[in-house]
Design an enzyme around this catalytic site. Structure first.
Site, PDB file in Angstrom:
ATOM      1  N   PRO A   2       0.807  -1.213   0.000  1.00 30.49           N
ATOM      2  CA  PRO A   2       0.000   0.000   0.000  1.00 30.49           C
ATOM      3  C   PRO A   2       0.850   1.278   0.000  1.00 30.49           C
ATOM      4  O   PRO A   2       1.630   1.509   0.911  1.00 30.49           O
ATOM      5  CB  PRO A   2      -0.831  -0.126   1.278  1.00 30.49           C
ATOM      6  CG  PRO A   2      -0.833  -1.575   1.591  1.00 30.49           C
ATOM      7  CD  PRO A   2       0.489  -2.077   1.126  1.00 30.49           C
ATOM      8  N   GLU A   3       0.701   2.049  -1.061  1.00 25.67           N
ATOM      9  CA  GLU A   3       1.297   3.378  -1.145  1.00 25.67           C
ATOM     10  C   GLU A   3       0.126   4.365  -1.094  1.00 25.67           C
ATOM     11  O   GLU A   3      -0.992   3.954  -0.782  1.00 25.67           O
ATOM     12  CB  GLU A   3       2.114   3.520  -2.445  1.00 25.67           C
ATOM     13  CG  GLU A   3       3.235   2.488  -2.540  1.00 25.67           C
ATOM     14  CD  GLU A   3       4.087   2.603  -3.797  1.00 25.67           C
ATOM     15  OE1 GLU A   3       4.168   3.701  -4.360  1.00 25.67           O
ATOM     16  OE2 GLU A   3       4.658   1.585  -4.215  1.00 25.67           O
ATOM     17  N   LYS A  61       1.325   7.272   3.846  1.00 24.27           N
ATOM     18  CA  LYS A  61       0.852   5.895   3.697  1.00 24.27           C
ATOM     19  C   LYS A  61       0.182   5.372   4.960  1.00 24.27           C
ATOM     20  O   LYS A  61       0.101   4.165   5.159  1.00 24.27           O
ATOM     21  CB  LYS A  61       2.023   4.981   3.347  1.00 24.27           C
ATOM     22  CG  LYS A  61       2.778   5.389   2.091  1.00 24.27           C
ATOM     23  CD  LYS A  61       3.999   4.505   1.886  1.00 24.27           C
ATOM     24  CE  LYS A  61       4.969   5.124   0.908  1.00 24.27           C
ATOM     25  NZ  LYS A  61       6.209   4.344   0.800  1.00 24.27           N
ATOM     26  N   ARG A 266      16.364  -1.772  -3.749  1.00 23.68           N
ATOM     27  CA  ARG A 266      15.027  -1.932  -4.315  1.00 23.68           C
ATOM     28  C   ARG A 266      15.104  -1.960  -5.830  1.00 23.68           C
ATOM     29  O   ARG A 266      15.932  -1.277  -6.434  1.00 23.68           O
ATOM     30  CB  ARG A 266      14.115  -0.771  -3.919  1.00 23.68           C
ATOM     31  CG  ARG A 266      13.353  -0.990  -2.642  1.00 23.68           C
ATOM     32  CD  ARG A 266      14.184  -0.609  -1.463  1.00 23.68           C
ATOM     33  NE  ARG A 266      13.450  -0.702  -0.213  1.00 23.68           N
ATOM     34  CZ  ARG A 266      13.867  -1.433   0.817  1.00 23.68           C
ATOM     35  NH1 ARG A 266      14.940  -2.195   0.720  1.00 23.68           N
ATOM     36  NH2 ARG A 266      13.213  -1.416   1.937  1.00 23.68           N
TER      37      ARG A 266
END
Length: 276
Positions: A2-3, A61, A266
């Site tokens: 979830p962003e 967030k 990432r």
DNA sequence: CATATGTCCTGAGAGC
DNA sequence: TGCTCTCAGGACATAT
């Protein structure tokens, strides 16, 4: 993951809990490490049971429930957390139940497969201090001027800087890639080298991508983890341009292949032809 | 102060 | 088939 768009969708989806009185908070007994609760369960129950959920808001967030006691309950979904007002994806990762009275929903559930998320209760004073210290302005409401001021002197690569919640709140790995692709800025560009015109372009792409992603109720990736408050998939994954598309043809130039590199441990996806 | 890195957690998927 | 290994990344603690 979830962003901002997923958390915004979550907030809108749990609107039926507003006005509800929290009758009971239950921590589900699972053969998993319990999620992080601050304060601990006993104190949390003492402080929130009997209180009414007066409003829902979002900070980056995180989901913020304001309670009638002038306390704020902050839910951080991190990687796999979900708030639901329907049946969860399964029972084996259901973490918390808030039983409600006098609301449009009988209960509010917190489900979290990996359990990296958590819940913290703040007084309004603690809340202000905490967020002033840990979060920058929200990506959806920040001005172009403030965005530029906050980033232009940094020696970091733009992709890495966008993930820093102290710099700007709400962007994560997926949307950072999509925003940079739409603004045609290479993820390895050092912030200091980005021109005024490019900041404007980045700003507009950020507003555009986030707004569009909210419209489609966020992205449910191939692992199927993210769901809205009714346990339904989002659909923005069908509109991604670069994220997790290494080897596919860029939808913008229709020539080059999307590349994958690693920045700050990432994955980053981008088009080397479009993004300079 | 700014920036960089290791860690937490679980399940999916790859390789043998 | 069942084992081991790697990977996913948000946020924080710790290090530089």
């Amino acid at each position: 993951m979830p962003e901002l768009p997923e958390v915004e969708t979550m907030c809108r989806g749990i609107a039926p809990v507003v006005g509800g009185k929290i009758q009971q908070l239950t921590l589900c007994d699972l053969p998993l490490k319990p999620i992080r609760l601050v304060p601990d369960l006993a104190k949390l129950k003492q402080r929130i049971e009997g209180k009414t959920i007066e409003g829902i808001s979002r900070k980056g967030k995180r989901v913020v429930l304001s309670l009638s006691s002038d306390n704020l309950l902050v839910i951080e979904p991190r990687m796999t957390g979900l708030l639901l007002v329907s049946d969860p994806p399964n029972e084996s990762h259901l973490r918390l139940k808030f039983k409600l009275k006098n609301a449009g929903a009988k209960e509010l559930l917190y489900w979290d497969r990996r359990g990296l998320g958590g819940v913290t209760l703040f007084t309004s004073e603690e809340f202000q201090q905490h967020f002033d210290r840990t979060l920058g302005p929200d990506a959806l409401t920040v001005s172009l001027k403030e965005l530029t001021q906050r980033f232009q002197k940094s020696s970091r690569e733009i992709k890495v800087a966008l993930l820093d919640q102290k710099a700007i709140a709400g962007i994560g790995n997926l949307y950072a890639a999509e925003i940079l692709h739409l603004s045609k800025i290479h993820p390895r560009r050092v912030c200091q080298t980005i021109t005024k015109a490019e900041w404007k372009c980045l700003y507009q792409a950020m507003q555009g991508i986030l707004t569009e992603a909210i419209l489609y109720e966020g992205s449910t990736l191939s692992d199927g983890t993210y769901r809205n408050a009714l346990n339904k998939n989002g659909s923005y994954q069908n509109h991604h341009r670069v994220y997790a598309k290494a080897g596919e043809i860029c939808p913008l130039c229709k020539k080059a292949e999307i590349e994958r590199i690693v920045q700050a441990q990432r994955s980053t996806f981008f088009c080397g032809k479009c993004q300079k």
